[in-house]
Scaffold this motif. Structure first.
Motif, mmCIF file in Angstrom:
data_model
loop_
_atom_site.group_PDB
_atom_site.id
_atom_site.type_symbol
_atom_site.label_atom_id
_atom_site.label_comp_id
_atom_site.label_asym_id
_atom_site.label_seq_id
_atom_site.Cartn_x
_atom_site.Cartn_y
_atom_site.Cartn_z
ATOM 1 N N PHE A 191 84.050 55.507 102.425
ATOM 2 C CA PHE A 191 83.973 55.530 103.882
ATOM 3 C C PHE A 191 82.939 54.515 104.370
ATOM 4 O O PHE A 191 83.206 53.716 105.268
ATOM 5 N N ALA A 192 81.756 54.529 103.760
ATOM 6 C CA ALA A 192 80.688 53.610 104.168
ATOM 7 C C ALA A 192 81.049 52.168 103.824
ATOM 8 O O ALA A 192 80.788 51.256 104.615
ATOM 9 N N PHE A 193 81.662 51.952 102.667
ATOM 10 C CA PHE A 193 82.039 50.593 102.279
ATOM 11 C C PHE A 193 83.084 50.029 103.229
ATOM 12 O O PHE A 193 82.931 48.920 103.746
ATOM 13 N N SER A 194 84.141 50.795 103.472
ATOM 14 C CA SER A 194 85.176 50.298 104.389
ATOM 15 C C SER A 194 84.618 50.155 105.799
ATOM 16 O O SER A 194 84.924 49.201 106.504
ATOM 17 N N GLY A 195 83.755 51.091 106.192
ATOM 18 C CA GLY A 195 83.132 51.006 107.509
ATOM 19 C C GLY A 195 82.206 49.812 107.636
ATOM 20 O O GLY A 195 82.104 49.209 108.703
ATOM 21 N N SER A 196 81.536 49.477 106.536
ATOM 22 C CA SER A 196 80.631 48.332 106.605
ATOM 23 C C SER A 196 81.411 47.039 106.799
ATOM 24 O O SER A 196 80.974 46.150 107.522
ATOM 25 N N ILE A 197 82.559 46.966 106.180
ATOM 26 C CA ILE A 197 83.387 45.769 106.344
ATOM 27 C C ILE A 197 83.980 45.722 107.749
ATOM 28 O O ILE A 197 83.939 44.689 108.419
ATOM 29 N N ILE A 198 84.488 46.856 108.206
ATOM 30 C CA ILE A 198 85.200 46.884 109.485
ATOM 31 C C ILE A 198 84.234 47.027 110.667
ATOM 32 O O ILE A 198 84.106 46.128 111.489
ATOM 33 N N SER A 199 83.535 48.162 110.743
ATOM 34 C CA SER A 199 82.693 48.443 111.914
ATOM 35 C C SER A 199 81.435 47.592 111.946
ATOM 36 O O SER A 199 81.128 46.958 112.957
ATOM 37 N N LEU A 200 80.713 47.628 110.854
ATOM 38 C CA LEU A 200 79.479 46.849 110.815
ATOM 39 C C LEU A 200 79.799 45.361 110.898
ATOM 40 O O LEU A 200 79.111 44.606 111.575
ATOM 41 N N GLY A 201 80.864 44.960 110.227
ATOM 42 C CA GLY A 201 81.251 43.551 110.277
ATOM 43 C C GLY A 201 81.602 43.094 111.674
ATOM 44 O O GLY A 201 81.100 42.075 112.154
ATOM 45 N N SER A 202 82.450 43.860 112.360
ATOM 46 C CA SER A 202 82.862 43.447 113.703
ATOM 47 C C SER A 202 81.705 43.501 114.690
ATOM 48 O O SER A 202 81.551 42.597 115.522
#
Length: 132
Positions: free
Chosen positions: A79-90
């Motif tokens: 969850f955190a890894f995918s979120g870091s790419i998507i949410s944190l990245g954007s």
């Protein structure tokens, strides 16, 4: 109806509710940190970390049906890894590139909106262990 049969539209509605709450937490934490004098990019990272913990806690208990293979640590890591790419990245890209054009706070909102639109399937993958 068992929770295993929870319809996709119910999950989408619940994810949207959690997302609105989570976006408010993210934006509020970001705002406080920036006003305390922290750099916007660092504030963005810290605010995202707080928001992702809350989001995982609520989504893994209320929005999605946990996979039979659910393991708290592994699910949170996904969850955190995918979120870091998507949410944190954007949001990082938005906070980095857009402030000269629209200001730092509108840039943060743009980043949150883009991330939210992409996060449903990433959250479903990390909690339910499926994409479709």
């Amino acid at each position: 109806m068992s929770t295993m049969e929870r319809p996709l539209l119910v999950k989408l509605r619940r994810f949207a509710i959690v997302g609105l709450m989570n976006s408010a937490i993210d934006f509020a934490a970001f705002t406080v940190l920036v006003y305390l004098g922290l750099a916007p990019l660092f504030s963005n990272l810290l605010a995202w970390a707080v928001a992702v913990i809350v989001s995982f806690a609520v989504n893994s208990r209320w929005t999605f049906v946990r996979s039979h293979k659910f393991h708290l640590g592994k699910a949170f890591a996904k969850f955190a890894f995918s979120g870091s790419i998507i949410s944190l990245g954007s949001s990082t890209i938005a906070v980095w590139l857009l402030p000269p054009l629209i200001g730092v706070f509108p840039a943060k909102i743009v980043g949150i909106a883009i991330g939210a639109a992409l996060n449903f399937f990433a959250a479903r993958w990390s909690i339910e262990d499926r994409l479709a």
